[in-house]
Design an enzyme around this catalytic site. Sequence first.
Site, mmCIF file in Angstrom:
data_model
loop_
_atom_site.group_PDB
_atom_site.id
_atom_site.type_symbol
_atom_site.label_atom_id
_atom_site.label_comp_id
_atom_site.label_asym_id
_atom_site.label_seq_id
_atom_site.Cartn_x
_atom_site.Cartn_y
_atom_site.Cartn_z
ATOM 1 N N HIS A 60 0.830 -1.205 0.000
ATOM 2 C CA HIS A 60 0.000 0.000 0.000
ATOM 3 C C HIS A 60 0.863 1.254 0.000
ATOM 4 O O HIS A 60 2.077 1.188 0.188
ATOM 5 C CB HIS A 60 -0.986 -0.006 1.168
ATOM 6 C CG HIS A 60 -0.352 0.035 2.538
ATOM 7 N ND1 HIS A 60 0.575 -0.887 2.974
ATOM 8 C CD2 HIS A 60 -0.548 0.874 3.595
ATOM 9 C CE1 HIS A 60 0.923 -0.618 4.220
ATOM 10 N NE2 HIS A 60 0.261 0.459 4.621
ATOM 11 N N HIS A 62 1.559 3.693 1.947
ATOM 12 C CA HIS A 62 2.050 4.361 3.148
ATOM 13 C C HIS A 62 3.570 4.375 3.041
ATOM 14 O O HIS A 62 4.168 3.397 2.573
ATOM 15 C CB HIS A 62 1.597 3.617 4.424
ATOM 16 C CG HIS A 62 0.230 4.032 4.889
ATOM 17 N ND1 HIS A 62 -0.516 3.285 5.768
ATOM 18 C CD2 HIS A 62 -0.512 5.142 4.591
ATOM 19 C CE1 HIS A 62 -1.675 3.906 5.998
ATOM 20 N NE2 HIS A 62 -1.697 5.019 5.291
ATOM 21 N N ASP A 64 6.101 3.911 4.835
ATOM 22 C CA ASP A 64 6.977 2.845 5.340
ATOM 23 C C ASP A 64 6.965 1.588 4.460
ATOM 24 O O ASP A 64 7.669 0.625 4.751
ATOM 25 C CB ASP A 64 6.644 2.505 6.806
ATOM 26 C CG ASP A 64 5.193 2.154 7.055
ATOM 27 O OD1 ASP A 64 4.321 2.617 6.304
ATOM 28 O OD2 ASP A 64 4.928 1.404 8.016
ATOM 29 N N HIS A 65 6.172 1.619 3.369
ATOM 30 C CA HIS A 65 6.122 0.455 2.487
ATOM 31 C C HIS A 65 6.571 0.758 1.065
ATOM 32 O O HIS A 65 6.781 -0.167 0.277
ATOM 33 C CB HIS A 65 4.705 -0.130 2.476
ATOM 34 C CG HIS A 65 4.295 -0.598 3.837
ATOM 35 N ND1 HIS A 65 4.385 -1.913 4.224
ATOM 36 C CD2 HIS A 65 3.886 0.096 4.932
ATOM 37 C CE1 HIS A 65 4.011 -2.011 5.496
ATOM 38 N NE2 HIS A 65 3.712 -0.812 5.952
ATOM 39 N N HIS A 140 -7.206 -2.112 6.201
ATOM 40 C CA HIS A 140 -6.289 -1.169 6.826
ATOM 41 C C HIS A 140 -6.929 0.220 6.782
ATOM 42 O O HIS A 140 -8.074 0.356 6.354
ATOM 43 C CB HIS A 140 -4.961 -1.226 6.052
ATOM 44 C CG HIS A 140 -3.818 -0.493 6.666
ATOM 45 N ND1 HIS A 140 -3.556 -0.501 8.006
ATOM 46 C CD2 HIS A 140 -2.832 0.271 6.100
ATOM 47 C CE1 HIS A 140 -2.480 0.233 8.243
ATOM 48 N NE2 HIS A 140 -2.021 0.718 7.112
ATOM 49 N N ASP A 211 -0.038 -4.659 7.646
ATOM 50 C CA ASP A 211 -0.900 -3.500 7.800
ATOM 51 C C ASP A 211 -2.354 -3.878 7.550
ATOM 52 O O ASP A 211 -3.001 -3.399 6.611
ATOM 53 C CB ASP A 211 -0.442 -2.357 6.884
ATOM 54 C CG ASP A 211 0.865 -1.763 7.379
ATOM 55 O OD1 ASP A 211 1.741 -2.550 7.795
ATOM 56 O OD2 ASP A 211 1.016 -0.526 7.381
ATOM 57 N N HIS A 269 6.536 -6.038 11.104
ATOM 58 C CA HIS A 269 5.959 -4.703 11.251
ATOM 59 C C HIS A 269 5.792 -4.358 12.735
ATOM 60 O O HIS A 269 4.786 -3.798 13.179
ATOM 61 C CB HIS A 269 4.609 -4.617 10.514
ATOM 62 C CG HIS A 269 4.217 -3.218 10.120
ATOM 63 N ND1 HIS A 269 3.618 -2.351 10.996
ATOM 64 C CD2 HIS A 269 4.344 -2.530 8.958
ATOM 65 C CE1 HIS A 269 3.381 -1.202 10.375
ATOM 66 N NE2 HIS A 269 3.825 -1.276 9.137
#
Length: 310
Positions: A60, A62, A64-65, A140, A211, A269
């Site tokens: 996704h 976000h 951090d990904h 999520h 997530d 995570h």
Amino acid sequence: MECVLLGSGGMMPMPGRALTSLAVRLQGRVYLFDAGEGCQVNLKKTKLGIKPLRVLAVSHLHADHCLGLPGLMMLRAQVPDAGPLTILGPPGIERFIRQVRESLDFFLDYPLTFIEWSEGHAELAYEDELVRILWGPLKHTTFCLGYRLEEHPRPGKFNPEAARALGVPPGPLWGKLQHGETVTLERGGSVSPGQVLGPPRPGRKICYGVDTRPNKTLYRLCGDVDLAFLDGMFLPEEQEEAETKGHMTAEDAARVAARAGARHAVLVHISPRYAEDDMGRFVDSAKSRFENAEIGRDLQQITLPHRPDD
Ligand SMILES: [Zn+2]
Ligand SMILES: [Zn+2]
């Protein structure tokens, strides 16, 4: 098949815990799931290399990904003849990369293909000679995809007695039959693999689901896998926060793995709020739901053998 966990943390890269990213290596190819900021640092600590990277699957949008994508793509442009790269991801992943490329004007010398999930997209996201990758929407705070990588089934078990009885002498012809080729006998006639092989044997399967709260898709992607990498961001006392933020506790994740019939689970995570001292409690709470669950560590390597023949 080898799984290398490049990072096991969530939200932001920490000195002792990089952001969650999973590399799966099979016969010289690498399939990478998620690439947060700094992903290439741990990649360089492994022997994986950047050239074998064929598929980059993003869960996704976000940071951090996906913030590590541009760096990885630029790194790959530095090796000659890197070959094509396929990027799988949620709607908007192609625009994200296009905008970064427009702003930074970086050079890529290999073919790039985007496959974006869209409403009504088949469960099959990608397929090559070695594997297929399935995907589906998780639960999520923003649209997020879970993935399942399946190795193609292997030919069935070879039956030497059957081969001898059909007049195939031990040697190279046996090898050909085992690889699914029909062989011609010196004395005439031919023998097909179906005559000497048992039913096809299933390949190895991995689930990557981060997530997310537990949902039907996650269970389906996780069903009967050899190894599940799952979001286990919080300890059980943060259950409410996990639910609001669209994550799982270690217990949630271990329960999903156990109920879905995963053989082994690695929880990833992990929230940056936890210190190394908290990991014992993570392990205990995961194992209270699933004995074969563990907490992921950066650069952890897991070799997945074929399942023993029945
Ligand atoms: Zn995240
Ligand atoms: Zn997220």
